[in-house]
Design a protein around this motif. Structure first.
Motif, PDB file in Angstrom:
ATOM      1  N   CYS A  32       0.235  -1.531  -0.098  1.00 32.64           N
ATOM      2  CA  CYS A  32       1.001  -0.027  -0.141  1.00 32.64           C
ATOM      3  C   CYS A  32       0.836   1.190   0.097  1.00 32.64           C
ATOM      4  CB  CYS A  32      -1.065  -0.062   1.224  1.00 32.64           C
ATOM      5  SG  CYS A  32       0.133   0.223   2.632  1.00 32.64           S
ATOM      6  N   GLY A  33       2.005   1.157   0.408  1.00 33.81           N
ATOM      7  CA  GLY A  33       2.930   2.545   0.130  1.00 33.81           C
ATOM      8  C   GLY A  33       2.700   3.712   1.551  1.00 33.81           C
ATOM      9  N   ARG A  36      -1.838   5.747  -0.952  1.00 33.31           N
ATOM     10  CA  ARG A  36      -2.416   6.373  -1.948  1.00 33.31           C
ATOM     11  C   ARG A  36      -4.101   5.889  -2.231  1.00 33.31           C
ATOM     12  NH1 ARG A  36      -1.262   6.585  -8.588  1.00 33.31           N
ATOM     13  NH2 ARG A  36      -0.207   4.325  -8.401  1.00 33.31           N
ATOM     14  N   HIS A  37      -4.328   4.333  -2.676  1.00 31.84           N
ATOM     15  CA  HIS A  37      -5.571   3.589  -2.190  1.00 31.84           C
ATOM     16  C   HIS A  37      -6.203   3.277  -1.002  1.00 31.84           C
ATOM     17  CE1 HIS A  37      -3.096   3.042  -5.854  1.00 31.84           C
ATOM     18  NE2 HIS A  37      -4.734   3.711  -6.552  1.00 31.84           N
ATOM     19  N   ASP A  52       2.132  -3.081   3.709  1.00 25.41           N
ATOM     20  CA  ASP A  52       3.629  -3.036   3.274  1.00 25.41           C
ATOM     21  C   ASP A  52       4.661  -3.413   4.269  1.00 25.41           C
ATOM     22  OD1 ASP A  52       3.873  -0.981   0.649  1.00 25.41           O
ATOM     23  OD2 ASP A  52       5.476  -0.389   1.972  1.00 25.41           O
ATOM     24  N   ARG A  53       5.943  -3.461   3.785  1.00 29.86           N
ATOM     25  CA  ARG A  53       6.793  -3.967   4.516  1.00 29.86           C
ATOM     26  C   ARG A  53       7.868  -2.328   5.202  1.00 29.86           C
ATOM     27  NH1 ARG A  53      11.390  -5.347   0.597  1.00 29.86           N
ATOM     28  NH2 ARG A  53      12.203  -3.684  -0.311  1.00 29.86           N
ATOM     29  N   ASN A  54       7.542  -1.331   4.758  1.00 27.66           N
ATOM     30  CA  ASN A  54       7.949  -0.253   5.184  1.00 27.66           C
ATOM     31  C   ASN A  54       7.303   0.233   6.191  1.00 27.66           C
ATOM     32  OD1 ASN A  54       8.881   2.630   5.231  1.00 27.66           O
ATOM     33  ND2 ASN A  54      10.007   2.839   2.856  1.00 27.66           N
ATOM     34  N   ALA A  77       4.422  -6.435   7.405  1.00 31.49           N
ATOM     35  CA  ALA A  77       4.789  -7.316   6.094  1.00 31.49           C
ATOM     36  C   ALA A  77       5.815  -7.836   5.802  1.00 31.49           C
ATOM     37  CB  ALA A  77       2.991  -8.669   6.103  1.00 31.49           C
ATOM     38  N   ASP A  78       6.825  -8.692   5.218  1.00 33.07           N
ATOM     39  CA  ASP A  78       7.624  -8.614   3.976  1.00 33.07           C
ATOM     40  C   ASP A  78       7.029  -9.654   3.360  1.00 33.07           C
ATOM     41  OD1 ASP A  78       9.450  -9.196   2.498  1.00 33.07           O
ATOM     42  OD2 ASP A  78      10.730  -9.261   3.250  1.00 33.07           O
ATOM     43  N   LEU A  79       6.223  -9.125   2.348  1.00 35.88           N
ATOM     44  CA  LEU A  79       5.850 -10.030   1.266  1.00 35.88           C
ATOM     45  C   LEU A  79       5.787 -10.634   0.063  1.00 35.88           C
ATOM     46  CD1 LEU A  79       3.231  -7.206   0.516  1.00 35.88           C
ATOM     47  CD2 LEU A  79       2.064  -8.984   1.515  1.00 35.88           C
ATOM     48  N   GLU A  80       6.832 -11.308   0.457  1.00 37.00           N
ATOM     49  CA  GLU A  80       7.909 -11.729  -0.695  1.00 37.00           C
ATOM     50  C   GLU A  80       8.993 -12.846   0.324  1.00 37.00           C
ATOM     51  OE1 GLU A  80      10.786  -8.933  -3.046  1.00 37.00           O
ATOM     52  OE2 GLU A  80       8.914  -7.895  -2.840  1.00 37.00           O
ATOM     53  N   PHE A  98      -0.983  -2.324  -6.502  1.00 36.73           N
ATOM     54  CA  PHE A  98      -0.782  -1.124  -8.180  1.00 36.73           C
ATOM     55  C   PHE A  98       1.314  -1.032  -7.375  1.00 36.73           C
ATOM     56  CE2 PHE A  98      -5.149  -0.624  -6.891  1.00 36.73           C
ATOM     57  CZ  PHE A  98      -5.817  -0.105  -8.660  1.00 36.73           C
ATOM     58  N   ARG A  99       1.665  -1.128  -8.441  1.00 33.41           N
ATOM     59  CA  ARG A  99       2.673  -0.582  -8.774  1.00 33.41           C
ATOM     60  C   ARG A  99       3.445  -1.401  -7.756  1.00 33.41           C
ATOM     61  NH1 ARG A  99       3.699   5.307 -11.024  1.00 33.41           N
ATOM     62  NH2 ARG A  99       1.267   5.378 -12.902  1.00 33.41           N
ATOM     63  N   TYR A 100       3.692  -2.742  -7.620  1.00 34.61           N
ATOM     64  CA  TYR A 100       4.112  -3.502  -6.988  1.00 34.61           C
ATOM     65  C   TYR A 100       4.315  -5.072  -7.808  1.00 34.61           C
ATOM     66  CZ  TYR A 100       5.691  -6.413  -3.607  1.00 34.61           C
ATOM     67  OH  TYR A 100       6.483  -7.768  -2.915  1.00 34.61           O
TER      68      TYR A 100
END
Ligand code: SAM
Length: 180
Positions: A32-33, A36-37, A52-54, A77-80, A98-100
């Motif tokens: 989600c960063g 924005r959404h 998001d992880r940030n 969370a780290d999605l990777e 979006f944009r990931y």
């Protein structure tokens, strides 16, 4: 709009579909960063779980949501790690990305949806390299037709790829699809 930026036209076009998906389960904004959404939906009274992880992005997002009393929940969370969303399978009403792009996660996005649930995806294609900003690593750029191929198990409502002439322009692919 704040630092999160303007929501994508793809999200705005499917706003009522997202609202309708809520009766199936939570609406999740993946990566989600700054929101924005997440914030745009919450402003329309659609509660959202942003992942998001940030931590800095999430803190900023939660501050904006609280200041406006918006219905937002966040998960860091780290999605990777692994190939699933950090949620129980088949519970989500809508999954938004979006944009990931992390290709190993794509089947997990579908597993996270309840039957009837909505997937909205939009991210850069290989042509983005011609625009001088954004990712250049092919791991983060979609090949031609890749979204429809990756999500071929879903019923596609809308699929498009090309240059979004927004400011700045961006080479993107979009899909809106329902899990059968
Ligand atoms: C370009 S931003 C997009 C943010 C938002 N979806 C939007 O469209 O405005 C990409 C986001 O992916 C997140 N991200 C990157 N790798 C991640 C990972 N492994 N796990 C969780 N989030 C990640 C970043 O922290 C960043 O917030």
């Amino acid at each position: 709009v704040g630092t999160a930026g303007h929501p994508s036209a793809h999200l705005c076009a499917h706003l009522e579909r997202i609202r309708a998906a809520l009766h199936l389960g939570p609406v999740v904004d993946v990566a989600c960063g700054r929101g924005r959404h997440t914030l745009a939906l919450a402003e329309h009274a659609i509660p959202v779980l942003g992942i998001d992880r940030n931590a800095a992005h999430l803190t900023e997002l939660m501050r904006s949501a609280r200041a406006r009393s918006l219905p937002v929940a966040l998960l860091r969370a780290d999605l990777e790690i692994g190939d699933e969303l950090p949620l129980l399978p088949e519970r989500c009403g809508a999954v938004l990305v979006f944009r990931y792009l992390h290709r190993p996660l794509l089947p997990g996005l579908v597993r996270a949806l309840r039957p009837g649930g909505l997937l909205l995806y939009e991210t850069f294609t290989m042509h983005q390299k011609e625009f001088g900003y954004g990712p250049v690593n092919p791991d983060f750029l979609l090949a031609a037709g890749e979204l429809t191929e990756q999500f071929r198990a879903l019923r596609v409502i809308e699929s498009w790829e090309g240059v979004d002439t927004g400011s700045p322009p961006a080479a993107v692919a979009r899909i809106a699809a329902i899990k059968p």
